[in-house]
Every structure is written in C-alpha cells, then in structure tokens.
Design a protein around this motif. Structure first.
Motif, short mmCIF file in Angstrom:
data_model
loop_
_atom_site.label_atom_id
_atom_site.label_comp_id
_atom_site.label_asym_id
_atom_site.label_seq_id
_atom_site.Cartn_x
_atom_site.Cartn_y
_atom_site.Cartn_z
N ILE A 91 0.85 -1.18 0.00
CA ILE A 91 0.00 0.00 0.00
C ILE A 91 0.89 1.23 0.00
O ILE A 91 1.73 1.40 0.89
CB ILE A 91 -0.93 0.00 1.23
N ASN A 92 0.71 2.08 -0.99
CA ASN A 92 1.52 3.28 -1.14
C ASN A 92 1.00 4.37 -0.21
O ASN A 92 0.02 5.04 -0.50
CB ASN A 92 1.49 3.75 -2.60
N ALA A 93 1.67 4.55 0.92
CA ALA A 93 1.28 5.58 1.88
C ALA A 93 2.33 6.70 1.95
O ALA A 93 2.41 7.43 2.92
CB ALA A 93 1.10 4.96 3.26
N ARG A 94 3.14 6.80 0.89
CA ARG A 94 4.16 7.84 0.85
C ARG A 94 3.49 9.20 0.71
O ARG A 94 2.38 9.32 0.21
CB ARG A 94 5.12 7.60 -0.31
N LYS A 95 4.19 10.23 1.11
CA LYS A 95 3.65 11.59 1.08
C LYS A 95 3.91 12.29 -0.26
O LYS A 95 3.95 13.50 -0.32
CB LYS A 95 4.25 12.41 2.22
N ASN A 96 4.07 11.52 -1.31
CA ASN A 96 4.40 12.11 -2.61
C ASN A 96 3.17 12.29 -3.51
O ASN A 96 3.30 12.46 -4.70
CB ASN A 96 5.42 11.22 -3.34
N LYS A 97 1.98 12.27 -2.92
CA LYS A 97 0.78 12.41 -3.74
C LYS A 97 -0.27 13.23 -3.00
O LYS A 97 -0.21 13.41 -1.79
CB LYS A 97 0.23 11.04 -4.11
N GLU A 98 -1.21 13.71 -3.75
CA GLU A 98 -2.30 14.51 -3.21
C GLU A 98 -3.25 13.64 -2.40
O GLU A 98 -3.42 12.46 -2.68
CB GLU A 98 -3.05 15.14 -4.40
N SER A 99 -3.88 14.20 -1.41
CA SER A 99 -4.90 13.49 -0.65
C SER A 99 -6.03 13.08 -1.59
O SER A 99 -6.44 13.84 -2.47
CB SER A 99 -5.45 14.40 0.45
N ALA A 100 -6.56 11.88 -1.42
CA ALA A 100 -7.62 11.37 -2.29
C ALA A 100 -8.84 12.29 -2.27
O ALA A 100 -9.55 12.42 -3.27
CB ALA A 100 -8.03 9.97 -1.87
N SER A 101 -9.09 12.96 -1.17
CA SER A 101 -10.24 13.85 -1.08
C SER A 101 -10.09 15.10 -1.94
O SER A 101 -11.07 15.78 -2.24
CB SER A 101 -10.50 14.25 0.37
N LYS A 102 -8.86 15.39 -2.37
CA LYS A 102 -8.61 16.59 -3.18
C LYS A 102 -8.47 16.30 -4.67
O LYS A 102 -8.36 17.21 -5.47
CB LYS A 102 -7.34 17.29 -2.67
#
Length: 79
Positions: free
Chosen positions: A58-69
């Motif tokens: 599961i990719n939980a890295r901080k390199n992506k936007e929040s799914a809610s955005k």
C-alpha cells in the motif's frame, strides 16, 4: 517485514489449516515501496509450503495529493 512473509504467515496458515493468506505492507517511504517486487517474490516462494500468499504493498508515501482533493483521473497516480 521479512520474518512475517517468510515464516510467520506460512506457520499461522499451516497451524490453522488455511491455504490462502494475504500479506499487506503499508509503505510510507520510497525505500520500502521500492521493495514491493521483492515481497511478491517471497510470497511466491512460500507456495512450496503448500500455502498461497498474496502480497499487497500500500503506497502511503507523502508524494501524492490526498484522495479527497483529487478531481481528475490524471491526478490519481495509479501504477
């Protein structure tokens, strides 16, 4: 992490007579996420114990936007 997929899960499966197991890893760093092929290979090797294990990273890295955005498919960054 290696002990879990190599020894612990197969042993739990054997003792409880369960043929199918799922091993999931929450990766919060590039170092661990880049090893997902290694863990899938380890899961495949455990088929010699007579059990089937599927591995999911599961990719939980901080390199992506929040799914809610996320507002488009291009922003989803799905591998």
């Amino acid at each position: 992490m290696n002990k879990g997929i190599e020894y612990q899960l197969p042993l739990y499966q054997h003792v409880t007579e369960v043929d199918y197991g799922v091993y999931s890893i929450v990766c919060n760093e590039d170092n661990s996420y880049n090893k997902n092929d290694y863990f899938r290979e380890k899961a495949t090797e455990n088929q010699m114990y007579g059990v089937l294990i599927e591995c999911f990273c599961i990719n939980a890295r901080k390199n992506k936007e929040s799914a809610s955005k996320i507002k488009s498919y291009d922003e989803m960054l799905i591998d």
